[in-house]
Motif scaffolding. Structure first.
Motif, PDB file in Angstrom:
ATOM      1  N   LYS A   1      11.092  51.454  11.320  1.00  0.00           N
ATOM      2  CA  LYS A   1      11.690  51.092  12.603  1.00  0.00           C
ATOM      3  C   LYS A   1      11.033  49.806  13.099  1.00  0.00           C
ATOM      4  CE  LYS A   1      10.525  51.803  16.699  1.00  0.00           C
ATOM      5  NZ  LYS A   1      10.945  50.483  17.224  1.00  0.00           N
ATOM      6  N   PRO A   2      11.671  48.649  12.863  1.00  0.00           N
ATOM      7  CA  PRO A   2      11.085  47.389  13.332  1.00  0.00           C
ATOM      8  C   PRO A   2      11.332  47.181  14.825  1.00  0.00           C
ATOM      9  CG  PRO A   2      13.141  46.964  12.204  1.00  0.00           C
ATOM     10  CD  PRO A   2      12.906  48.447  12.114  1.00  0.00           C
ATOM     11  N   ILE A   3      10.705  46.168  15.380  1.00  0.00           N
ATOM     12  CA  ILE A   3      10.958  45.788  16.765  1.00  0.00           C
ATOM     13  C   ILE A   3      12.448  45.479  16.923  1.00  0.00           C
ATOM     14  CG2 ILE A   3      10.534  43.983  18.496  1.00  0.00           C
ATOM     15  CD1 ILE A   3       7.669  43.810  17.398  1.00  0.00           C
ATOM     16  N   GLY A   4      13.026  45.948  18.024  1.00  0.00           N
ATOM     17  CA  GLY A   4      14.448  45.741  18.289  1.00  0.00           C
ATOM     18  C   GLY A   4      15.312  46.935  17.937  1.00  0.00           C
ATOM     19  N   VAL A   5      14.708  47.945  17.296  1.00  0.00           N
ATOM     20  CA  VAL A   5      15.444  49.147  16.903  1.00  0.00           C
ATOM     21  C   VAL A   5      14.761  50.354  17.553  1.00  0.00           C
ATOM     22  CG1 VAL A   5      16.095  50.618  14.941  1.00  0.00           C
ATOM     23  CG2 VAL A   5      16.179  48.124  14.714  1.00  0.00           C
ATOM     24  N   PRO A   6      15.500  51.218  18.268  1.00  0.00           N
ATOM     25  CA  PRO A   6      14.854  52.349  18.947  1.00  0.00           C
ATOM     26  C   PRO A   6      14.549  53.535  18.041  1.00  0.00           C
ATOM     27  CG  PRO A   6      17.183  52.321  19.463  1.00  0.00           C
ATOM     28  CD  PRO A   6      16.910  51.080  18.672  1.00  0.00           C
ATOM     29  N   ARG A   7      15.272  53.664  16.922  1.00  0.00           N
ATOM     30  CA  ARG A   7      15.089  54.847  16.082  1.00  0.00           C
ATOM     31  C   ARG A   7      15.379  54.534  14.624  1.00  0.00           C
ATOM     32  NH1 ARG A   7      18.703  59.291  17.913  1.00  0.00           N
ATOM     33  NH2 ARG A   7      19.036  58.107  19.813  1.00  0.00           N
ATOM     34  N   CYS A   8      14.775  55.333  13.756  1.00  0.00           N
ATOM     35  CA  CYS A   8      15.115  55.331  12.337  1.00  0.00           C
ATOM     36  C   CYS A   8      14.868  56.762  11.853  1.00  0.00           C
ATOM     37  CB  CYS A   8      14.268  54.324  11.575  1.00  0.00           C
ATOM     38  SG  CYS A   8      14.922  54.000   9.938  1.00  0.00           S
TER      39      CYS A   8
ATOM     40  N   ASP B   1       0.573  55.795  16.306  1.00  0.00           N
ATOM     41  CA  ASP B   1       1.555  55.843  17.389  1.00  0.00           C
ATOM     42  C   ASP B   1       2.949  55.584  16.817  1.00  0.00           C
ATOM     43  OD1 ASP B   1       2.417  56.198  19.964  1.00  0.00           O
ATOM     44  OD2 ASP B   1       1.977  54.157  20.606  1.00  0.00           O
ATOM     45  N   ALA B   2       3.497  56.592  16.135  1.00  0.00           N
ATOM     46  CA  ALA B   2       4.854  56.501  15.579  1.00  0.00           C
ATOM     47  C   ALA B   2       5.860  57.221  16.473  1.00  0.00           C
ATOM     48  CB  ALA B   2       4.899  57.084  14.169  1.00  0.00           C
TER      49      ALA B   2
ATOM     50  N   GLY C   1      13.021  56.609  21.637  1.00  0.00           N
ATOM     51  CA  GLY C   1      13.877  56.743  22.808  1.00  0.00           C
ATOM     52  C   GLY C   1      14.494  55.415  23.189  1.00  0.00           C
ATOM     53  N   THR C   2      14.290  55.000  24.416  1.00  0.00           N
ATOM     54  CA  THR C   2      14.876  53.735  24.878  1.00  0.00           C
ATOM     55  C   THR C   2      13.952  52.540  24.634  1.00  0.00           C
ATOM     56  OG1 THR C   2      13.978  54.124  27.091  1.00  0.00           O
ATOM     57  CG2 THR C   2      16.224  54.899  26.653  1.00  0.00           C
ATOM     58  N   ASP C   3      12.757  52.781  24.072  1.00  0.00           N
ATOM     59  CA  ASP C   3      11.803  51.696  23.832  1.00  0.00           C
ATOM     60  C   ASP C   3      12.006  51.137  22.429  1.00  0.00           C
ATOM     61  OD1 ASP C   3       9.694  49.981  23.524  1.00  0.00           O
ATOM     62  OD2 ASP C   3       8.137  51.493  23.724  1.00  0.00           O
ATOM     63  N   ASP C   4      12.447  49.886  22.340  1.00  0.00           N
ATOM     64  CA  ASP C   4      12.621  49.262  21.031  1.00  0.00           C
ATOM     65  C   ASP C   4      11.649  48.104  20.828  1.00  0.00           C
ATOM     66  OD1 ASP C   4      13.652  47.279  22.623  1.00  0.00           O
ATOM     67  OD2 ASP C   4      15.672  47.312  21.753  1.00  0.00           O
ATOM     68  N   SER C   5      10.547  48.108  21.593  1.00  0.00           N
ATOM     69  CA  SER C   5       9.628  46.964  21.577  1.00  0.00           C
ATOM     70  C   SER C   5       8.482  47.133  20.584  1.00  0.00           C
ATOM     71  CB  SER C   5       9.047  46.740  22.979  1.00  0.00           C
ATOM     72  OG  SER C   5       8.249  47.845  23.373  1.00  0.00           O
ATOM     73  N   THR C   6       8.402  48.271  19.912  1.00  0.00           N
ATOM     74  CA  THR C   6       7.278  48.547  19.023  1.00  0.00           C
ATOM     75  C   THR C   6       7.774  48.918  17.634  1.00  0.00           C
ATOM     76  OG1 THR C   6       6.027  49.381  20.925  1.00  0.00           O
ATOM     77  CG2 THR C   6       5.173  49.916  18.743  1.00  0.00           C
ATOM     78  N   ALA C   7       7.114  48.400  16.614  1.00  0.00           N
ATOM     79  CA  ALA C   7       7.455  48.729  15.226  1.00  0.00           C
ATOM     80  C   ALA C   7       6.681  49.969  14.782  1.00  0.00           C
ATOM     81  CB  ALA C   7       7.119  47.557  14.317  1.00  0.00           C
ATOM     82  N   SER C   8       7.290  50.773  13.918  1.00  0.00           N
ATOM     83  CA  SER C   8       6.605  51.948  13.379  1.00  0.00           C
ATOM     84  C   SER C   8       7.204  52.319  12.031  1.00  0.00           C
ATOM     85  CB  SER C   8       6.677  53.134  14.347  1.00  0.00           C
ATOM     86  OG  SER C   8       8.017  53.433  14.665  1.00  0.00           O
ATOM     87  N   ILE C   9       6.384  52.957  11.204  1.00  0.00           N
ATOM     88  CA  ILE C   9       6.806  53.419   9.879  1.00  0.00           C
ATOM     89  C   ILE C   9       6.298  54.845   9.683  1.00  0.00           C
ATOM     90  CG2 ILE C   9       6.592  53.096   7.386  1.00  0.00           C
ATOM     91  CD1 ILE C   9       6.269  50.108   7.884  1.00  0.00           C
ATOM     92  N   ASN C  10       7.157  55.691   9.131  1.00  0.00           N
ATOM     93  CA  ASN C  10       6.791  57.059   8.786  1.00  0.00           C
ATOM     94  C   ASN C  10       7.278  57.323   7.363  1.00  0.00           C
ATOM     95  OD1 ASN C  10       6.096  59.766   8.778  1.00  0.00           O
ATOM     96  ND2 ASN C  10       7.749  60.414  10.139  1.00  0.00           N
ATOM     97  N   TRP C  11       6.334  57.673   6.475  1.00  0.00           N
ATOM     98  CA  TRP C  11       6.701  58.069   5.109  1.00  0.00           C
ATOM     99  C   TRP C  11       6.747  59.586   5.030  1.00  0.00           C
ATOM    100  CZ3 TRP C  11       3.186  54.069   5.951  1.00  0.00           C
ATOM    101  CH2 TRP C  11       3.511  52.822   5.409  1.00  0.00           C
ATOM    102  N   ILE C  12       7.738  60.130   4.339  1.00  0.00           N
ATOM    103  CA  ILE C  12       7.893  61.579   4.207  1.00  0.00           C
ATOM    104  C   ILE C  12       8.107  61.925   2.739  1.00  0.00           C
ATOM    105  CG2 ILE C  12       9.342  63.569   4.770  1.00  0.00           C
ATOM    106  CD1 ILE C  12       9.774  62.367   7.505  1.00  0.00           C
TER     107      ILE C  12
END
Length: 197
Positions: free
Chosen positions: A30-37, A69-70, A173-184
């Motif tokens: 989930k890069p900056i600009g995207v709220p969910r992945c 903080d994902a 949620g509505t915050d798309d200002s932070t990037a995050s990655i989750n591997w499963i």
């Protein structure tokens, strides 16, 4: 094994292989600009699984996040939207502030914290979640992380009016200002914890 992905471009759900014994693993980016992945539901025999009220389900998977903080990494998400739901997500997990936090969210959007445990980013963690579904308030849930029970709840409403399904990934949620990655990796489903351990 996932049902459907929900990830706006330039976000992505891809398969990584680092040449380890794990083989292929899923990457939710989930890069900056995207709220969910996210991915929701699981597939059985080529079809999305249909969950039901009055049943017990166990899910097991390994998760590793890039940071501590994902945000939302799992939801037991209700079907339908907005006023169609009495509960939007009866069970929710977040990786936040270096911890895995687990909530039971009762009707009326009442967030009840039921457990927390330290979370190390860049390391794999094993998670098992058991849910007994109930449209009344007789459901149960339990969460184990790395072999230790970190959360549980009884007398819970765990089945919404239109039903529920699991979601995994990274959601802000509505915050798309932070990037995050989750591997499963290693997603399993069964009717007992032993099925998914």
């Amino acid at each position: 094994m996932f049902g459907t992905t929900l990830c706006d471009s330039p976000g992505s759900v891809t398969v990584d292989n680092w040449g380890t014994a794990r083989g292929d693993i899923f990457k939710f980016n989930k890069p900056i600009g995207v709220p969910r992945c996210e991915a929701h539901n699981v597939r059985a025999d080529g079809e999305e699984y249909s969950f039901a009220d009055g049943k017990t389900y166990w899910f097991g998977w390994d998760s590793m996040t890039k940071t501590g903080d994902a945000q939302t990494v799992f939801q037991w998400k209700s079907n339908g939207t907005n006023d169609q739901n009495a509960q939007n997500y009866p069970v929710l997990m977040k990786v936040e502030d270096g911890k895995l936090k687990v909530w039971y969210v009762a009707p009326g959007e009442k967030w009840i914290s039921i457990g927390t445990a330290p979370w190390s980013p860049g390391e794999w963690h094993s998670i098992q979640l058991g849910i007994t579904t109930s449209s009344a308030e007789s459901g149960t849930l339990a969460v184990y992380m790395d072999g230790t029970r970190i959360a549980s709840r009884s007398d819970a409403r765990t089945w919404d009016d239109r039903g529920n399904k699991p979601r995994w990934g990274t959601y802000w949620g509505t915050d798309d200002s932070t990037a995050s990655i989750n591997w499963i990796d290693g997603l399993k489903m069964g009717t007992t914890r032993a099925d998914v351990g």
